[in-house]
Write a protein that holds these residues in place. Structure first.
Motif, PDB file in Angstrom:
ATOM      1  N   ILE A 112      46.879 -46.894  82.296  1.00 28.13           N
ATOM      2  CA  ILE A 112      47.861 -46.769  81.212  1.00 28.13           C
ATOM      3  C   ILE A 112      47.347 -47.438  79.939  1.00 28.13           C
ATOM      4  N   ARG A 113      46.797 -48.640  80.120  1.00 30.24           N
ATOM      5  CA  ARG A 113      46.289 -49.384  78.955  1.00 30.24           C
ATOM      6  C   ARG A 113      45.085 -48.675  78.329  1.00 30.24           C
ATOM      7  N   LYS A 114      44.171 -48.232  79.164  1.00 37.26           N
ATOM      8  CA  LYS A 114      42.949 -47.603  78.679  1.00 37.26           C
ATOM      9  C   LYS A 114      43.241 -46.309  77.923  1.00 37.26           C
ATOM     10  N   ASN A 115      44.173 -45.510  78.443  1.00 40.06           N
ATOM     11  CA  ASN A 115      44.476 -44.212  77.835  1.00 40.06           C
ATOM     12  C   ASN A 115      45.667 -44.256  76.882  1.00 40.06           C
ATOM     13  N   LYS A 116      46.205 -45.473  76.666  1.00 43.01           N
ATOM     14  CA  LYS A 116      47.327 -45.676  75.748  1.00 43.01           C
ATOM     15  C   LYS A 116      48.498 -44.755  76.084  1.00 43.01           C
ATOM     16  N   LEU A 117      48.915 -44.817  77.344  1.00 43.45           N
ATOM     17  CA  LEU A 117      49.980 -43.959  77.834  1.00 43.45           C
ATOM     18  C   LEU A 117      51.310 -44.699  77.874  1.00 43.45           C
ATOM     19  N   ASN A 118      52.387 -43.944  77.809  1.00 47.93           N
ATOM     20  CA  ASN A 118      53.735 -44.481  77.981  1.00 47.93           C
ATOM     21  C   ASN A 118      54.229 -44.022  79.348  1.00 47.93           C
ATOM     22  N   PRO A 119      54.356 -44.929  80.325  1.00 47.93           N
ATOM     23  CA  PRO A 119      54.727 -44.508  81.681  1.00 47.93           C
ATOM     24  C   PRO A 119      56.106 -43.866  81.773  1.00 47.93           C
ATOM     25  N   LEU A 120      56.940 -44.038  80.758  1.00 50.90           N
ATOM     26  CA  LEU A 120      58.259 -43.406  80.761  1.00 50.90           C
ATOM     27  C   LEU A 120      58.230 -41.995  80.172  1.00 50.90           C
ATOM     28  N   LYS A 121      57.141 -41.648  79.520  1.00 55.12           N
ATOM     29  CA  LYS A 121      57.060 -40.342  78.860  1.00 55.12           C
ATOM     30  C   LYS A 121      55.837 -39.528  79.269  1.00 55.12           C
ATOM     31  N   ASP A 122      54.799 -40.199  79.754  1.00 56.04           N
ATOM     32  CA  ASP A 122      53.537 -39.511  80.032  1.00 56.04           C
ATOM     33  C   ASP A 122      53.254 -39.456  81.529  1.00 56.04           C
ATOM     34  N   GLU A 123      52.438 -38.478  81.908  1.00 50.46           N
ATOM     35  CA  GLU A 123      51.914 -38.411  83.268  1.00 50.46           C
ATOM     36  C   GLU A 123      50.601 -39.186  83.297  1.00 50.46           C
ATOM     37  N   ILE A 124      50.446 -40.014  84.304  1.00 54.22           N
ATOM     38  CA  ILE A 124      49.338 -40.957  84.346  1.00 54.22           C
ATOM     39  C   ILE A 124      48.045 -40.304  84.835  1.00 54.22           C
ATOM     40  N   TYR A 125      48.168 -39.351  85.750  1.00 60.49           N
ATOM     41  CA  TYR A 125      46.980 -38.802  86.417  1.00 60.49           C
ATOM     42  C   TYR A 125      46.670 -37.359  86.022  1.00 60.49           C
ATOM     43  N   ALA A 126      47.162 -36.940  84.868  1.00 60.27           N
ATOM     44  CA  ALA A 126      46.978 -35.547  84.447  1.00 60.27           C
ATOM     45  C   ALA A 126      45.520 -35.173  84.230  1.00 60.27           C
ATOM     46  N   ASP A 127      44.652 -36.168  84.084  1.00 57.05           N
ATOM     47  CA  ASP A 127      43.231 -35.890  83.858  1.00 57.05           C
ATOM     48  C   ASP A 127      42.424 -35.817  85.153  1.00 57.05           C
ATOM     49  N   THR A 128      43.088 -35.967  86.310  1.00 54.77           N
ATOM     50  CA  THR A 128      42.365 -35.967  87.581  1.00 54.77           C
ATOM     51  C   THR A 128      42.294 -34.564  88.190  1.00 54.77           C
ATOM     52  N   GLU A 129      41.290 -34.341  89.029  1.00 56.51           N
ATOM     53  CA  GLU A 129      41.131 -33.043  89.687  1.00 56.51           C
ATOM     54  C   GLU A 129      42.275 -32.787  90.664  1.00 56.51           C
ATOM     55  N   THR A 130      42.747 -33.843  91.327  1.00 57.08           N
ATOM     56  CA  THR A 130      43.857 -33.689  92.269  1.00 57.08           C
ATOM     57  C   THR A 130      45.094 -33.144  91.568  1.00 57.08           C
ATOM     58  N   TYR A 131      45.417 -33.717  90.429  1.00 60.59           N
ATOM     59  CA  TYR A 131      46.564 -33.262  89.637  1.00 60.59           C
ATOM     60  C   TYR A 131      46.391 -31.792  89.244  1.00 60.59           C
ATOM     61  N   LYS A 132      45.224 -31.458  88.729  1.00 57.37           N
ATOM     62  CA  LYS A 132      44.975 -30.102  88.236  1.00 57.37           C
ATOM     63  C   LYS A 132      45.065 -29.066  89.358  1.00 57.37           C
ATOM     64  N   LYS A 133      44.592 -29.418  90.546  1.00 60.97           N
ATOM     65  CA  LYS A 133      44.669 -28.483  91.673  1.00 60.97           C
ATOM     66  C   LYS A 133      46.113 -28.228  92.104  1.00 60.97           C
ATOM     67  N   VAL A 134      46.912 -29.287  92.131  1.00 61.03           N
ATOM     68  CA  VAL A 134      48.310 -29.136  92.516  1.00 61.03           C
ATOM     69  C   VAL A 134      49.044 -28.218  91.535  1.00 61.03           C
ATOM     70  N   VAL A 135      48.822 -28.429  90.242  1.00 66.06           N
ATOM     71  CA  VAL A 135      49.451 -27.590  89.232  1.00 66.06           C
ATOM     72  C   VAL A 135      48.999 -26.136  89.367  1.00 66.06           C
ATOM     73  N   ALA A 136      47.684 -25.932  89.542  1.00 67.59           N
ATOM     74  CA  ALA A 136      47.135 -24.573  89.625  1.00 67.59           C
ATOM     75  C   ALA A 136      47.700 -23.814  90.827  1.00 67.59           C
ATOM     76  N   GLU A 137      47.986 -24.526  91.926  1.00 65.69           N
ATOM     77  CA  GLU A 137      48.499 -23.881  93.137  1.00 65.69           C
ATOM     78  C   GLU A 137      49.970 -23.482  93.024  1.00 65.69           C
ATOM     79  N   ASN A 138      50.677 -24.004  92.043  1.00 65.14           N
ATOM     80  CA  ASN A 138      52.132 -23.820  92.018  1.00 65.14           C
ATOM     81  C   ASN A 138      52.690 -23.182  90.753  1.00 65.14           C
ATOM     82  N   VAL A 139      51.838 -22.833  89.809  1.00 67.03           N
ATOM     83  CA  VAL A 139      52.338 -22.179  88.600  1.00 67.03           C
ATOM     84  C   VAL A 139      52.087 -20.680  88.634  1.00 67.03           C
TER      85      VAL A 139
END
Length: 311
Positions: free
Chosen positions: A284-311
Protein backbone atom coordinates in the motif's frame (compact mmCIF):
# COMPACT_ATOMS: atom_id res chain seq x y z
CA UNK A 1 -1.58 -38.87 13.64
CA UNK A 2 1.31 -37.59 15.69
CA UNK A 3 1.29 -34.44 17.73
CA UNK A 4 -2.17 -33.10 16.82
CA UNK A 5 -4.71 -35.97 16.90
CA UNK A 6 -5.10 -39.41 18.36
CA UNK A 7 -4.65 -42.15 15.78
CA UNK A 8 -7.79 -42.72 13.73
CA UNK A 9 -8.79 -45.76 11.69
CA UNK A 10 -9.31 -46.18 7.96
CA UNK A 11 -13.04 -45.80 8.55
CA UNK A 12 -12.34 -42.53 10.39
CA UNK A 13 -10.58 -41.11 7.35
CA UNK A 14 -13.37 -42.43 5.12
CA UNK A 15 -15.92 -40.51 7.20
CA UNK A 16 -13.70 -37.42 7.05
CA UNK A 17 -13.54 -37.62 3.25
CA UNK A 18 -17.30 -38.15 3.07
CA UNK A 19 -17.83 -34.98 5.12
CA UNK A 20 -15.51 -33.00 2.82
CA UNK A 21 -17.14 -34.16 -0.40
CA UNK A 22 -20.68 -33.90 0.97
CA UNK A 23 -20.04 -30.26 1.91
CA UNK A 24 -18.54 -29.59 -1.52
CA UNK A 25 -21.52 -31.25 -3.24
CA UNK A 26 -24.13 -29.29 -1.30
CA UNK A 27 -22.09 -26.12 -1.82
CA UNK A 28 -22.29 -26.73 -5.57
CA UNK A 29 -26.04 -27.30 -5.31
CA UNK A 30 -26.41 -24.06 -3.37
CA UNK A 31 -24.42 -21.99 -5.84
CA UNK A 32 -25.51 -23.58 -9.12
CA UNK A 33 -29.14 -22.42 -8.95
CA UNK A 34 -30.98 -19.65 -7.16
CA UNK A 35 -33.65 -22.03 -5.89
CA UNK A 36 -31.08 -24.48 -4.62
CA UNK A 37 -29.59 -21.70 -2.50
CA UNK A 38 -32.98 -20.50 -1.26
CA UNK A 39 -33.93 -24.04 -0.24
CA UNK A 40 -30.69 -24.77 1.59
CA UNK A 41 -30.11 -21.43 3.29
CA UNK A 42 -33.63 -20.10 3.91
CA UNK A 43 -36.31 -22.80 3.83
CA UNK A 44 -34.35 -25.56 5.60
CA UNK A 45 -33.07 -23.28 8.43
CA UNK A 46 -36.58 -21.95 9.10
CA UNK A 47 -37.90 -25.52 9.47
CA UNK A 48 -34.96 -26.53 11.69
CA UNK A 49 -35.27 -23.41 13.85
CA UNK A 50 -38.91 -24.20 14.59
CA UNK A 51 -38.96 -27.99 14.75
CA UNK A 52 -35.46 -29.29 15.56
CA UNK A 53 -32.89 -26.94 17.06
CA UNK A 54 -34.86 -26.02 20.21
CA UNK A 55 -34.35 -29.68 21.20
CA UNK A 56 -30.97 -30.59 19.71
CA UNK A 57 -29.25 -27.28 20.54
CA UNK A 58 -30.96 -26.41 23.80
CA UNK A 59 -28.87 -24.46 26.34
CA UNK A 60 -26.76 -26.76 28.51
CA UNK A 61 -27.12 -29.85 26.33
CA UNK A 62 -24.46 -32.55 26.72
CA UNK A 63 -22.77 -31.85 23.37
CA UNK A 64 -22.06 -28.17 23.87
CA UNK A 65 -24.16 -26.95 20.94
CA UNK A 66 -26.42 -24.85 23.14
CA UNK A 67 -23.89 -22.07 23.85
CA UNK A 68 -24.24 -18.54 22.52
CA UNK A 69 -21.43 -18.97 20.03
CA UNK A 70 -23.06 -21.80 18.08
CA UNK A 71 -26.35 -19.93 17.75
CA UNK A 72 -24.68 -16.67 16.72
CA UNK A 73 -22.37 -18.45 14.27
CA UNK A 74 -25.29 -20.32 12.70
CA UNK A 75 -27.33 -17.23 11.92
CA UNK A 76 -24.38 -15.04 10.96
CA UNK A 77 -23.27 -17.69 8.45
CA UNK A 78 -26.81 -17.93 7.07
CA UNK A 79 -27.03 -14.13 6.90
CA UNK A 80 -23.85 -14.17 4.85
CA UNK A 81 -25.23 -16.77 2.44
CA UNK A 82 -28.50 -14.90 1.94
CA UNK A 83 -26.78 -11.53 1.64
CA UNK A 84 -24.39 -12.87 -0.99
CA UNK A 85 -27.32 -14.39 -2.88
CA UNK A 86 -29.04 -11.00 -2.89
CA UNK A 87 -25.91 -9.39 -4.36
CA UNK A 88 -25.63 -12.18 -6.93
CA UNK A 89 -29.23 -12.28 -8.12
CA UNK A 90 -30.44 -8.68 -7.73
CA UNK A 91 -28.54 -6.93 -10.53
CA UNK A 92 -28.79 -3.42 -9.10
CA UNK A 93 -27.22 -4.41 -5.77
CA UNK A 94 -23.87 -5.45 -7.21
CA UNK A 95 -23.51 -1.93 -8.64
CA UNK A 96 -24.04 -0.17 -5.32
CA UNK A 97 -20.98 0.52 -3.17
CA UNK A 98 -22.92 0.28 0.07
CA UNK A 99 -24.00 -3.26 -0.86
CA UNK A 100 -20.39 -4.26 -1.53
CA UNK A 101 -19.56 -3.32 2.06
CA UNK A 102 -21.68 -6.25 3.28
CA UNK A 103 -19.23 -9.07 2.34
CA UNK A 104 -16.22 -7.64 4.23
CA UNK A 105 -18.42 -6.62 7.17
CA UNK A 106 -20.01 -10.05 7.65
CA UNK A 107 -16.63 -11.71 7.12
CA UNK A 108 -14.92 -9.44 9.63
CA UNK A 109 -17.74 -10.00 12.13
CA UNK A 110 -17.37 -13.77 11.86
CA UNK A 111 -13.62 -13.60 12.39
CA UNK A 112 -13.95 -11.24 15.36
CA UNK A 113 -16.57 -13.53 16.92
CA UNK A 114 -14.01 -16.33 16.84
CA UNK A 115 -11.17 -14.09 18.09
CA UNK A 116 -13.38 -13.10 21.04
CA UNK A 117 -14.04 -16.77 21.69
CA UNK A 118 -10.27 -17.44 21.86
CA UNK A 119 -9.88 -14.65 24.43
CA UNK A 120 -12.85 -16.04 26.35
CA UNK A 121 -11.26 -19.51 26.47
CA UNK A 122 -8.11 -17.93 27.91
CA UNK A 123 -10.19 -16.21 30.59
CA UNK A 124 -11.49 -19.58 31.80
CA UNK A 125 -8.07 -20.28 33.32
CA UNK A 126 -8.31 -23.96 32.39
CA UNK A 127 -4.52 -24.33 32.30
CA UNK A 128 -4.58 -28.13 32.58
CA UNK A 129 -7.65 -28.62 30.42
CA UNK A 130 -11.22 -29.17 31.58
CA UNK A 131 -14.76 -29.52 30.30
CA UNK A 132 -16.54 -26.16 30.16
CA UNK A 133 -20.10 -26.01 28.80
CA UNK A 134 -19.60 -29.66 27.80
CA UNK A 135 -16.62 -28.87 25.54
CA UNK A 136 -13.02 -29.74 26.42
CA UNK A 137 -10.88 -26.57 26.62
CA UNK A 138 -7.27 -25.93 27.59
CA UNK A 139 -6.43 -22.29 28.26
CA UNK A 140 -3.02 -20.90 27.44
CA UNK A 141 -0.91 -18.33 25.64
CA UNK A 142 -2.11 -19.85 22.37
CA UNK A 143 -5.52 -18.26 22.90
CA UNK A 144 -3.97 -14.79 23.06
CA UNK A 145 -1.69 -15.40 20.07
CA UNK A 146 -4.50 -16.71 17.92
CA UNK A 147 -6.95 -14.02 19.01
CA UNK A 148 -4.42 -11.43 17.83
CA UNK A 149 -3.89 -13.41 14.61
CA UNK A 150 -7.64 -13.19 13.94
CA UNK A 151 -7.63 -9.43 14.43
CA UNK A 152 -4.69 -9.15 12.02
CA UNK A 153 -6.59 -11.25 9.50
CA UNK A 154 -9.45 -8.74 9.67
CA UNK A 155 -7.00 -5.87 9.14
CA UNK A 156 -5.75 -7.62 5.98
CA UNK A 157 -9.21 -7.81 4.37
CA UNK A 158 -8.93 -5.65 1.26
CA UNK A 159 -10.21 -4.81 -2.20
CA UNK A 160 -13.95 -5.31 -1.67
CA UNK A 161 -14.63 -2.38 -4.00
CA UNK A 162 -13.66 -4.73 -6.82
CA UNK A 163 -16.27 -7.39 -6.07
CA UNK A 164 -18.34 -8.26 -9.14
CA UNK A 165 -20.74 -10.95 -10.37
CA UNK A 166 -19.44 -13.55 -12.82
CA UNK A 167 -20.95 -13.56 -16.29
CA UNK A 168 -21.63 -17.31 -16.40
CA UNK A 169 -24.90 -19.01 -15.44
CA UNK A 170 -23.95 -19.52 -11.78
CA UNK A 171 -23.56 -15.75 -11.18
CA UNK A 172 -20.90 -16.18 -8.51
CA UNK A 173 -19.76 -13.34 -6.28
CA UNK A 174 -16.14 -12.80 -7.35
CA UNK A 175 -13.64 -11.05 -5.10
CA UNK A 176 -10.39 -11.00 -7.11
CA UNK A 177 -8.37 -9.09 -4.52
CA UNK A 178 -8.86 -11.93 -2.03
CA UNK A 179 -5.79 -13.75 -3.29
CA UNK A 180 -4.32 -17.08 -2.17
CA UNK A 181 -2.04 -15.49 0.49
CA UNK A 182 -5.02 -14.16 2.47
CA UNK A 183 -6.92 -17.44 2.09
CA UNK A 184 -4.00 -19.51 3.41
CA UNK A 185 -3.45 -17.10 6.32
CA UNK A 186 -7.16 -17.34 7.14
CA UNK A 187 -7.12 -21.15 6.94
CA UNK A 188 -4.19 -21.43 9.35
CA UNK A 189 -5.77 -18.98 11.78
CA UNK A 190 -9.20 -20.63 11.62
CA UNK A 191 -7.82 -24.12 12.06
CA UNK A 192 -5.89 -22.91 15.11
CA UNK A 193 -9.10 -21.33 16.43
CA UNK A 194 -11.08 -24.58 16.11
CA UNK A 195 -8.18 -26.49 17.67
CA UNK A 196 -8.05 -24.06 20.60
CA UNK A 197 -11.76 -23.63 21.26
CA UNK A 198 -13.50 -26.75 19.90
CA UNK A 199 -10.52 -29.06 20.19
CA UNK A 200 -12.10 -32.49 19.98
CA UNK A 201 -14.40 -31.41 17.11
CA UNK A 202 -11.67 -29.74 15.07
CA UNK A 203 -10.91 -32.79 12.91
CA UNK A 204 -14.21 -31.98 11.20
CA UNK A 205 -15.13 -28.35 11.92
CA UNK A 206 -11.54 -27.27 11.30
CA UNK A 207 -9.67 -29.59 8.97
CA UNK A 208 -12.58 -31.00 6.93
CA UNK A 209 -14.59 -27.78 6.76
CA UNK A 210 -11.67 -25.64 5.62
CA UNK A 211 -10.69 -28.24 3.03
CA UNK A 212 -14.23 -28.24 1.65
CA UNK A 213 -14.12 -24.52 0.82
CA UNK A 214 -10.43 -24.20 -0.09
CA UNK A 215 -10.54 -26.87 -2.82
CA UNK A 216 -13.39 -25.11 -4.70
CA UNK A 217 -11.62 -21.75 -4.27
CA UNK A 218 -8.49 -23.02 -6.00
CA UNK A 219 -9.81 -25.65 -8.42
CA UNK A 220 -13.56 -25.22 -9.13
CA UNK A 221 -14.47 -21.52 -9.01
CA UNK A 222 -11.55 -19.22 -8.33
CA UNK A 223 -12.29 -15.83 -6.88
CA UNK A 224 -15.40 -17.03 -5.05
CA UNK A 225 -13.73 -18.18 -1.82
CA UNK A 226 -15.98 -16.16 0.49
CA UNK A 227 -19.07 -17.60 -1.15
CA UNK A 228 -17.69 -21.14 -0.79
CA UNK A 229 -16.71 -20.46 2.82
CA UNK A 230 -20.06 -19.01 3.87
CA UNK A 231 -22.05 -21.84 2.32
CA UNK A 232 -19.92 -24.73 3.60
CA UNK A 233 -19.81 -23.15 7.07
CA UNK A 234 -23.58 -22.71 7.13
CA UNK A 235 -24.11 -26.29 5.92
CA UNK A 236 -21.75 -27.73 8.52
CA UNK A 237 -23.07 -25.80 11.48
CA UNK A 238 -26.69 -26.59 10.54
CA UNK A 239 -25.69 -30.25 10.51
CA UNK A 240 -23.95 -29.97 13.89
CA UNK A 241 -26.93 -28.17 15.41
CA UNK A 242 -29.16 -30.97 14.08
CA UNK A 243 -26.91 -33.97 14.87
CA UNK A 244 -24.84 -32.72 17.85
CA UNK A 245 -23.60 -36.20 18.75
CA UNK A 246 -21.69 -36.63 15.48
CA UNK A 247 -18.20 -35.52 16.61
CA UNK A 248 -18.55 -36.90 20.16
CA UNK A 249 -20.31 -40.24 19.73
CA UNK A 250 -20.81 -41.20 16.09
CA UNK A 251 -17.35 -40.49 14.63
CA UNK A 252 -15.10 -39.05 17.36
CA UNK A 253 -11.47 -38.09 16.69
CA UNK A 254 -9.86 -36.50 19.72
CA UNK A 255 -6.90 -34.15 19.84
CA UNK A 256 -3.85 -35.26 21.81
CA UNK A 257 -4.44 -32.48 24.36
CA UNK A 258 -0.75 -31.68 23.96
CA UNK A 259 0.10 -28.06 24.91
CA UNK A 260 2.89 -28.04 22.32
CA UNK A 261 0.35 -28.64 19.53
CA UNK A 262 -1.79 -25.71 20.69
CA UNK A 263 1.25 -23.44 20.95
CA UNK A 264 2.75 -24.36 17.56
CA UNK A 265 -0.50 -23.90 15.64
CA UNK A 266 -1.31 -20.52 17.16
CA UNK A 267 2.26 -19.27 16.79
CA UNK A 268 2.16 -20.26 13.11
CA UNK A 269 -1.17 -18.43 12.71
CA UNK A 270 0.22 -15.31 14.37
CA UNK A 271 3.41 -15.28 12.28
CA UNK A 272 1.53 -15.93 9.03
CA UNK A 273 -1.03 -13.18 9.57
CA UNK A 274 1.55 -10.69 10.84
CA UNK A 275 3.65 -11.35 7.72
CA UNK A 276 0.57 -10.85 5.52
CA UNK A 277 -0.28 -7.51 7.16
CA UNK A 278 3.33 -6.28 6.91
CA UNK A 279 3.56 -7.28 3.24
CA UNK A 280 0.21 -5.69 2.45
CA UNK A 281 0.96 -2.41 4.20
CA UNK A 282 4.31 -2.21 2.43
CA UNK A 283 2.52 -2.71 -0.88
CA UNK A 284 0.00 0.00 0.00
CA UNK A 285 2.78 2.40 0.95
CA UNK A 286 4.94 1.61 -2.07
CA UNK A 287 2.10 1.99 -4.58
CA UNK A 288 0.43 4.88 -2.71
CA UNK A 289 -2.88 3.05 -2.48
CA UNK A 290 -5.97 3.78 -0.41
CA UNK A 291 -7.15 0.45 1.08
CA UNK A 292 -10.70 1.81 1.36
CA UNK A 293 -10.89 2.73 -2.33
CA UNK A 294 -8.26 0.72 -4.20
CA UNK A 295 -7.60 -2.94 -4.91
CA UNK A 296 -4.24 -3.94 -3.50
CA UNK A 297 -3.32 -6.86 -5.76
CA UNK A 298 -4.65 -5.68 -9.13
CA UNK A 299 -1.13 -5.80 -10.58
CA UNK A 300 -0.64 -9.51 -9.82
CA UNK A 301 -1.07 -12.40 -12.27
CA UNK A 302 -3.40 -14.18 -9.83
CA UNK A 303 -5.77 -11.21 -9.80
CA UNK A 304 -5.70 -10.87 -13.59
CA UNK A 305 -6.46 -14.57 -14.14
CA UNK A 306 -9.45 -14.50 -11.81
CA UNK A 307 -10.90 -11.46 -13.59
CA UNK A 308 -10.27 -12.95 -17.05
CA UNK A 309 -12.09 -16.18 -16.08
CA UNK A 310 -15.23 -14.39 -14.92
CA UNK A 311 -15.88 -11.43 -17.21
Amino acid sequence: MGIFYEVTSFSGWAIWLFVVFALMAFNELGRSTKWGGITLFLVVPIVLTIAVWPKTAAPGNEYGTGNWFNWVKTYSALAGCLGFMAIRFIPSLAKKKWALCFPPLILGLNILEAAFRDFQCFSYGAWDGEFINNLWVMSGSWNIMNGIAGILNVVAICGWVGIFISKDKTKDMIWPDMIWAWIIAYDIWNFAYTYNCIADHSFYCGLALLTSCTIPAFFIKRGAWLQHRAQTLALWIMFVMTVPSFADRIAPVSTTHNPTAFFVLSLLALITNAALVIYQFNKIRKNKLNPLKDEIYADTETYKKVVAENV
